[in-house]
Design a protein around this motif. Structure first.
Motif, mmCIF file in Angstrom:
data_model
loop_
_atom_site.group_PDB
_atom_site.id
_atom_site.type_symbol
_atom_site.label_atom_id
_atom_site.label_comp_id
_atom_site.label_asym_id
_atom_site.label_seq_id
_atom_site.Cartn_x
_atom_site.Cartn_y
_atom_site.Cartn_z
ATOM 1 N N THR A 112 -16.532 7.883 -9.408
ATOM 2 C CA THR A 112 -15.915 8.862 -8.764
ATOM 3 C C THR A 112 -16.453 9.259 -7.710
ATOM 4 N N LEU A 113 -15.859 10.316 -7.310
ATOM 5 C CA LEU A 113 -15.739 11.116 -5.592
ATOM 6 C C LEU A 113 -16.927 11.493 -5.473
ATOM 7 N N PRO A 114 -17.856 12.197 -6.545
ATOM 8 C CA PRO A 114 -19.242 12.516 -6.951
ATOM 9 C C PRO A 114 -20.304 10.906 -6.153
ATOM 10 N N ALA A 115 -19.980 10.119 -6.489
ATOM 11 C CA ALA A 115 -20.476 8.683 -6.689
ATOM 12 C C ALA A 115 -20.791 8.325 -5.197
ATOM 13 N N ILE A 116 -18.917 7.600 -4.667
ATOM 14 C CA ILE A 116 -18.803 7.621 -3.357
ATOM 15 C C ILE A 116 -19.579 8.649 -2.428
ATOM 16 N N ARG A 117 -19.938 9.202 -2.417
ATOM 17 C CA ARG A 117 -20.441 10.425 -1.561
ATOM 18 C C ARG A 117 -22.100 9.695 -2.051
ATOM 19 N N THR A 118 -22.425 9.440 -2.800
ATOM 20 C CA THR A 118 -23.975 9.074 -2.327
ATOM 21 C C THR A 118 -24.336 8.123 -1.418
ATOM 22 N N ALA A 119 -23.582 7.264 -0.913
ATOM 23 C CA ALA A 119 -23.707 6.292 -0.201
ATOM 24 C C ALA A 119 -23.945 6.574 1.116
ATOM 25 N N ARG A 120 -24.830 5.705 1.718
ATOM 26 C CA ARG A 120 -25.004 6.434 3.099
ATOM 27 C C ARG A 120 -24.098 6.956 3.938
ATOM 28 N N GLU A 121 -23.603 5.200 3.862
ATOM 29 C CA GLU A 121 -22.237 4.592 4.475
ATOM 30 C C GLU A 121 -20.935 4.643 3.893
ATOM 31 N N VAL A 122 -19.735 5.168 3.741
ATOM 32 C CA VAL A 122 -18.186 5.166 3.203
ATOM 33 C C VAL A 122 -18.013 4.128 4.702
ATOM 34 N N TRP A 123 -17.412 2.888 4.223
ATOM 35 C CA TRP A 123 -16.161 3.193 5.528
ATOM 36 C C TRP A 123 -15.029 2.910 4.756
ATOM 37 N N PRO B 246 -6.624 12.024 -1.932
ATOM 38 C CA PRO B 246 -8.679 11.079 -2.291
ATOM 39 C C PRO B 246 -9.229 10.702 -1.191
ATOM 40 N N ALA B 247 -8.195 10.257 -0.340
ATOM 41 C CA ALA B 247 -9.365 9.207 0.517
ATOM 42 C C ALA B 247 -9.794 10.372 1.616
ATOM 43 N N ALA B 248 -9.319 12.122 1.637
ATOM 44 C CA ALA B 248 -9.921 13.100 2.069
ATOM 45 C C ALA B 248 -11.606 12.894 2.017
ATOM 46 N N GLY B 249 -11.038 12.754 0.891
ATOM 47 C CA GLY B 249 -12.746 13.192 0.116
ATOM 48 C C GLY B 249 -14.188 12.239 -0.157
ATOM 49 N N ALA B 250 -13.300 10.871 0.360
ATOM 50 C CA ALA B 250 -14.489 9.662 0.731
ATOM 51 C C ALA B 250 -15.009 9.796 1.406
ATOM 52 N N TYR B 251 -16.287 10.112 1.016
ATOM 53 C CA TYR B 251 -17.070 10.000 2.727
ATOM 54 C C TYR B 251 -18.844 10.335 2.612
ATOM 55 N N GLY B 252 -19.617 9.835 3.385
ATOM 56 C CA GLY B 252 -20.861 9.578 3.064
ATOM 57 C C GLY B 252 -21.773 9.617 3.019
ATOM 58 N N HIS B 253 -23.058 9.745 2.888
ATOM 59 C CA HIS B 253 -23.902 10.660 3.010
ATOM 60 C C HIS B 253 -24.482 10.682 4.573
ATOM 61 N N SER B 254 -24.251 9.881 5.239
ATOM 62 C CA SER B 254 -24.853 9.706 6.170
ATOM 63 C C SER B 254 -23.567 9.503 8.281
ATOM 64 N N ARG B 255 -22.790 8.867 7.336
ATOM 65 C CA ARG B 255 -21.791 8.227 8.497
ATOM 66 C C ARG B 255 -20.552 8.346 6.951
ATOM 67 N N THR B 256 -19.575 8.270 7.869
ATOM 68 C CA THR B 256 -18.078 8.080 7.160
ATOM 69 C C THR B 256 -17.501 7.157 8.197
ATOM 70 N N LEU B 257 -16.946 6.703 8.188
ATOM 71 C CA LEU B 257 -16.057 4.574 9.321
ATOM 72 C C LEU B 257 -14.435 4.925 9.024
ATOM 73 N N TRP B 258 -13.925 5.131 9.737
ATOM 74 C CA TRP B 258 -12.338 4.511 8.942
ATOM 75 C C TRP B 258 -12.250 3.806 10.615
ATOM 76 N N LEU B 259 -12.041 2.467 9.824
ATOM 77 C CA LEU B 259 -11.558 1.016 10.357
ATOM 78 C C LEU B 259 -10.439 1.109 10.233
ATOM 79 N N LEU B 260 -9.010 1.421 11.498
ATOM 80 C CA LEU B 260 -7.230 0.969 11.254
ATOM 81 C C LEU B 260 -7.575 -0.052 12.663
ATOM 82 N N ASP B 261 -6.270 -0.806 12.433
ATOM 83 C CA ASP B 261 -5.722 -1.984 13.082
ATOM 84 C C ASP B 261 -4.554 -0.312 14.349
ATOM 85 N N ARG B 262 -3.527 -0.987 14.848
ATOM 86 C CA ARG B 262 -3.198 0.591 16.072
ATOM 87 C C ARG B 262 -1.531 0.464 14.718
ATOM 88 N N ALA B 263 -1.238 -0.621 13.881
ATOM 89 C CA ALA B 263 -0.266 0.284 12.621
ATOM 90 C C ALA B 263 -0.750 0.876 12.870
#
Length: 261
Positions: A193-204, A229-246
Protein backbone atom coordinates in the motif's frame (compact mmCIF):
# COMPACT_ATOMS: atom_id res chain seq x y z
CA UNK A 1 7.08 13.79 2.02
CA UNK A 2 10.71 14.84 2.35
CA UNK A 3 11.55 17.43 -0.28
CA UNK A 4 10.65 17.66 -3.94
CA UNK A 5 11.08 14.65 -6.22
CA UNK A 6 14.37 14.68 -8.08
CA UNK A 7 14.05 14.06 -11.81
CA UNK A 8 16.92 12.55 -13.80
CA UNK A 9 16.55 12.17 -17.55
CA UNK A 10 18.70 9.84 -19.64
CA UNK A 11 19.10 9.69 -23.41
CA UNK A 12 17.30 6.38 -23.92
CA UNK A 13 15.91 3.43 -21.99
CA UNK A 14 19.12 1.39 -22.29
CA UNK A 15 21.23 4.15 -20.76
CA UNK A 16 18.55 4.72 -18.12
CA UNK A 17 18.67 1.04 -17.13
CA UNK A 18 22.47 1.02 -16.96
CA UNK A 19 22.62 4.23 -14.93
CA UNK A 20 19.89 3.04 -12.57
CA UNK A 21 21.74 -0.25 -12.06
CA UNK A 22 24.94 1.65 -11.22
CA UNK A 23 23.02 3.82 -8.74
CA UNK A 24 21.48 0.76 -7.12
CA UNK A 25 24.82 -1.02 -6.75
CA UNK A 26 26.26 2.06 -5.04
CA UNK A 27 23.27 2.39 -2.74
CA UNK A 28 23.38 -1.28 -1.72
CA UNK A 29 27.13 -1.17 -1.06
CA UNK A 30 26.77 2.01 1.01
CA UNK A 31 23.91 0.53 3.05
CA UNK A 32 25.86 -2.66 3.70
CA UNK A 33 28.87 -0.62 4.81
CA UNK A 34 26.72 1.49 7.13
CA UNK A 35 24.37 -1.13 8.59
CA UNK A 36 25.78 -4.55 7.67
CA UNK A 37 22.99 -5.41 5.24
CA UNK A 38 20.68 -3.81 2.70
CA UNK A 39 17.00 -4.16 1.86
CA UNK A 40 15.59 -3.53 -1.62
CA UNK A 41 12.06 -3.81 -3.00
CA UNK A 42 11.93 -4.99 -6.62
CA UNK A 43 9.42 -4.10 -9.30
CA UNK A 44 8.36 -5.87 -12.46
CA UNK A 45 7.55 -4.59 -15.92
CA UNK A 46 9.88 -3.76 -18.76
CA UNK A 47 11.76 -1.02 -16.91
CA UNK A 48 12.15 -2.93 -13.66
CA UNK A 49 13.38 -6.02 -15.49
CA UNK A 50 15.59 -3.85 -17.71
CA UNK A 51 17.30 -2.48 -14.61
CA UNK A 52 17.86 -5.98 -13.23
CA UNK A 53 19.27 -7.22 -16.54
CA UNK A 54 21.63 -4.22 -16.64
CA UNK A 55 22.71 -4.97 -13.08
CA UNK A 56 23.42 -8.59 -14.03
CA UNK A 57 25.57 -7.40 -16.94
CA UNK A 58 27.50 -4.84 -14.88
CA UNK A 59 31.08 -5.72 -13.87
CA UNK A 60 30.41 -3.74 -10.67
CA UNK A 61 27.77 -6.22 -9.51
CA UNK A 62 30.48 -8.12 -7.62
CA UNK A 63 30.87 -5.12 -5.30
CA UNK A 64 27.58 -6.19 -3.71
CA UNK A 65 27.68 -8.74 -0.90
CA UNK A 66 24.72 -10.69 -2.20
CA UNK A 67 24.51 -12.81 0.94
CA UNK A 68 23.72 -9.69 2.98
CA UNK A 69 20.88 -8.38 0.81
CA UNK A 70 17.17 -8.78 1.53
CA UNK A 71 14.92 -8.66 -1.51
CA UNK A 72 11.19 -7.98 -1.40
CA UNK A 73 8.54 -7.20 -4.00
CA UNK A 74 6.22 -4.21 -4.26
CA UNK A 75 3.50 -6.21 -5.96
CA UNK A 76 2.84 -9.51 -7.64
CA UNK A 77 0.41 -11.06 -10.05
CA UNK A 78 -1.55 -13.66 -8.11
CA UNK A 79 -0.69 -16.58 -10.35
CA UNK A 80 0.72 -20.08 -9.76
CA UNK A 81 4.37 -20.45 -8.80
CA UNK A 82 6.60 -20.52 -11.85
CA UNK A 83 4.12 -18.69 -14.08
CA UNK A 84 6.19 -16.61 -16.53
CA UNK A 85 4.01 -13.56 -15.86
CA UNK A 86 4.98 -13.42 -12.18
CA UNK A 87 7.37 -10.62 -11.28
CA UNK A 88 9.39 -13.06 -9.18
CA UNK A 89 9.95 -15.41 -12.12
CA UNK A 90 11.05 -12.53 -14.35
CA UNK A 91 13.41 -11.17 -11.68
CA UNK A 92 15.03 -14.57 -11.22
CA UNK A 93 15.62 -14.85 -14.96
CA UNK A 94 16.96 -11.30 -15.27
CA UNK A 95 19.26 -11.30 -12.23
CA UNK A 96 18.70 -13.50 -9.20
CA UNK A 97 19.67 -16.81 -10.82
CA UNK A 98 23.00 -15.25 -11.79
CA UNK A 99 24.17 -13.93 -8.42
CA UNK A 100 24.82 -15.67 -5.07
CA UNK A 101 21.78 -14.42 -3.18
CA UNK A 102 20.84 -16.13 0.07
CA UNK A 103 17.54 -17.93 -0.72
CA UNK A 104 16.36 -17.25 2.84
CA UNK A 105 16.65 -13.51 2.19
CA UNK A 106 14.63 -13.53 -1.04
CA UNK A 107 11.01 -12.84 -0.13
CA UNK A 108 8.60 -13.37 -3.06
CA UNK A 109 4.93 -12.64 -2.59
CA UNK A 110 2.76 -15.76 -2.34
CA UNK A 111 1.57 -17.61 -5.43
CA UNK A 112 -2.02 -18.67 -6.04
CA UNK A 113 -1.05 -22.29 -5.45
CA UNK A 114 0.98 -21.52 -2.33
CA UNK A 115 0.17 -22.08 1.37
CA UNK A 116 -2.96 -19.90 1.21
CA UNK A 117 -4.24 -21.40 -2.01
CA UNK A 118 -6.34 -19.10 -4.16
CA UNK A 119 -7.29 -16.82 -1.23
CA UNK A 120 -5.62 -13.53 -2.16
CA UNK A 121 -6.61 -11.84 1.13
CA UNK A 122 -5.01 -14.60 3.19
CA UNK A 123 -1.92 -14.50 0.95
CA UNK A 124 -1.63 -10.74 1.48
CA UNK A 125 -1.83 -11.24 5.26
CA UNK A 126 0.84 -13.90 4.93
CA UNK A 127 3.16 -11.36 3.33
CA UNK A 128 2.34 -8.87 6.11
CA UNK A 129 3.55 -11.48 8.59
CA UNK A 130 6.74 -12.09 6.62
CA UNK A 131 7.48 -8.37 6.43
CA UNK A 132 6.90 -8.11 10.18
CA UNK A 133 9.69 -10.60 10.90
CA UNK A 134 12.21 -8.11 9.47
CA UNK A 135 10.76 -4.88 10.85
CA UNK A 136 12.45 -2.51 13.29
CA UNK A 137 10.53 -3.20 16.50
CA UNK A 138 12.07 -0.22 18.30
CA UNK A 139 10.58 2.19 15.76
CA UNK A 140 7.18 0.44 15.86
CA UNK A 141 7.40 -0.16 12.11
CA UNK A 142 5.12 -2.70 10.45
CA UNK A 143 7.57 -3.29 7.58
CA UNK A 144 11.36 -3.28 7.25
CA UNK A 145 13.01 0.08 6.59
CA UNK A 146 13.76 -0.53 2.93
CA UNK A 147 16.87 1.19 1.58
CA UNK A 148 15.50 1.47 -1.97
CA UNK A 149 12.01 0.71 -3.21
CA UNK A 150 11.74 0.44 -7.00
CA UNK A 151 8.51 1.20 -8.84
CA UNK A 152 7.58 1.17 -12.49
CA UNK A 153 5.05 3.80 -13.57
CA UNK A 154 2.19 2.68 -15.80
CA UNK A 155 0.70 4.78 -18.60
CA UNK A 156 -2.30 5.36 -16.31
CA UNK A 157 0.05 6.50 -13.46
CA UNK A 158 -0.38 3.25 -11.53
CA UNK A 159 2.49 2.01 -9.35
CA UNK A 160 2.86 -1.48 -7.89
CA UNK A 161 -0.73 -2.77 -8.35
CA UNK A 162 -2.33 0.45 -7.14
CA UNK A 163 -4.52 1.71 -9.96
CA UNK A 164 -6.28 5.09 -10.19
CA UNK A 165 -9.51 5.26 -8.17
CA UNK A 166 -9.12 1.67 -6.90
CA UNK A 167 -10.13 0.81 -3.30
CA UNK A 168 -6.57 -0.21 -2.36
CA UNK A 169 -5.55 3.46 -2.51
CA UNK A 170 -7.74 4.16 0.52
CA UNK A 171 -5.93 1.62 2.72
CA UNK A 172 -4.10 3.33 5.59
CA UNK A 173 -3.56 0.54 8.13
CA UNK A 174 -2.42 -2.59 6.33
CA UNK A 175 0.93 -2.63 4.52
CA UNK A 176 -0.18 -5.27 1.97
CA UNK A 177 -3.56 -5.78 0.31
CA UNK A 178 -5.21 -8.04 -2.22
CA UNK A 179 -6.25 -6.20 -5.38
CA UNK A 180 -9.27 -7.40 -7.34
CA UNK A 181 -10.54 -6.19 -10.68
CA UNK A 182 -7.26 -4.71 -11.86
CA UNK A 183 -7.78 -2.99 -15.24
CA UNK A 184 -4.93 -4.98 -16.79
CA UNK A 185 -4.54 -8.76 -16.59
CA UNK A 186 -4.40 -10.65 -14.40
CA UNK A 187 -7.22 -9.04 -12.41
CA UNK A 188 -6.12 -10.40 -9.03
CA UNK A 189 -2.87 -9.16 -7.51
CA UNK A 190 -1.11 -8.51 -4.22
CA UNK A 191 0.42 -5.10 -3.56
CA UNK A 192 2.14 -2.98 -0.98
CA UNK A 193 0.00 0.00 0.00
CA UNK A 194 1.05 3.64 -0.27
CA UNK A 195 1.79 3.95 3.49
CA UNK A 196 4.12 0.93 3.26
CA UNK A 197 5.82 2.35 0.16
CA UNK A 198 6.41 5.66 1.95
CA UNK A 199 8.37 4.01 4.77
CA UNK A 200 11.27 3.34 2.36
CA UNK A 201 14.33 5.51 2.73
CA UNK A 202 14.34 6.09 -1.02
CA UNK A 203 11.67 5.48 -3.65
CA UNK A 204 12.79 5.33 -7.29
CA UNK A 205 10.16 5.57 -10.01
CA UNK A 206 11.14 4.26 -13.44
CA UNK A 207 9.53 5.29 -16.71
CA UNK A 208 10.77 4.99 -20.29
CA UNK A 209 9.05 5.42 -23.63
CA UNK A 210 6.58 7.84 -25.16
CA UNK A 211 3.66 5.91 -23.69
CA UNK A 212 4.81 7.01 -20.21
CA UNK A 213 5.22 10.73 -21.04
CA UNK A 214 1.70 11.79 -20.06
CA UNK A 215 1.81 9.70 -16.87
CA UNK A 216 5.06 11.35 -15.80
CA UNK A 217 3.68 14.80 -16.56
CA UNK A 218 0.49 14.19 -14.60
CA UNK A 219 2.16 12.56 -11.60
CA UNK A 220 4.77 15.32 -11.29
CA UNK A 221 2.22 18.12 -11.63
CA UNK A 222 0.85 17.69 -8.12
CA UNK A 223 -2.43 15.75 -8.53
CA UNK A 224 -4.11 13.73 -5.81
CA UNK A 225 -2.90 10.18 -5.29
CA UNK A 226 -6.38 8.72 -5.90
CA UNK A 227 -6.28 10.08 -9.45
CA UNK A 228 -2.55 9.50 -9.98
CA UNK A 229 -1.14 6.85 -7.61
CA UNK A 230 2.45 7.60 -8.68
CA UNK A 231 2.05 11.05 -7.10
CA UNK A 232 1.56 9.34 -3.73
CA UNK A 233 4.69 7.21 -3.98
CA UNK A 234 7.56 8.94 -2.27
CA UNK A 235 10.44 8.08 0.00
CA UNK A 236 11.13 9.00 3.59
CA UNK A 237 14.43 10.63 2.64
CA UNK A 238 14.44 10.86 -1.14
CA UNK A 239 12.22 10.40 -4.17
CA UNK A 240 13.89 9.86 -7.52
CA UNK A 241 12.23 9.78 -10.92
CA UNK A 242 14.45 8.05 -13.49
CA UNK A 243 13.24 8.73 -17.02
CA UNK A 244 14.42 8.52 -20.58
CA UNK A 245 13.94 11.48 -22.92
CA UNK A 246 10.79 10.02 -24.43
CA UNK A 247 9.11 9.65 -21.02
CA UNK A 248 10.26 13.16 -20.05
CA UNK A 249 9.09 14.76 -23.29
CA UNK A 250 5.91 16.28 -21.80
CA UNK A 251 7.55 17.66 -18.64
CA UNK A 252 8.05 21.39 -18.18
CA UNK A 253 11.80 22.12 -18.44
CA UNK A 254 11.98 23.56 -14.93
CA UNK A 255 11.48 20.06 -13.50
CA UNK A 256 14.95 18.91 -14.48
CA UNK A 257 18.20 20.65 -15.40
CA UNK A 258 18.81 20.93 -19.16
CA UNK A 259 22.29 19.44 -18.80
CA UNK A 260 20.99 16.10 -17.48
CA UNK A 261 22.75 13.31 -19.36
Amino acid sequence: MTGTPQVVVHRDKELMAQAAAARLITKIVDAQAARGSASVVLTGGRNGNGLLAALAASPARDAVDWARLDLWWGDERFLPAGDPDRNEVQARAALLDQVPVDPARVHPMPASDGPWGNDAEAAAEGYVAELATARDVLNHDTVPRFDVLLLGVGPDTHVASLFPEHPALHERERPVVAVHGAPKPPPTRISLTLPAIRTAREVWLLAAGEDKAEAARIALSGPGELQAPAAGAYGHSRTLWLLDRAAASALPPQLYPPATA
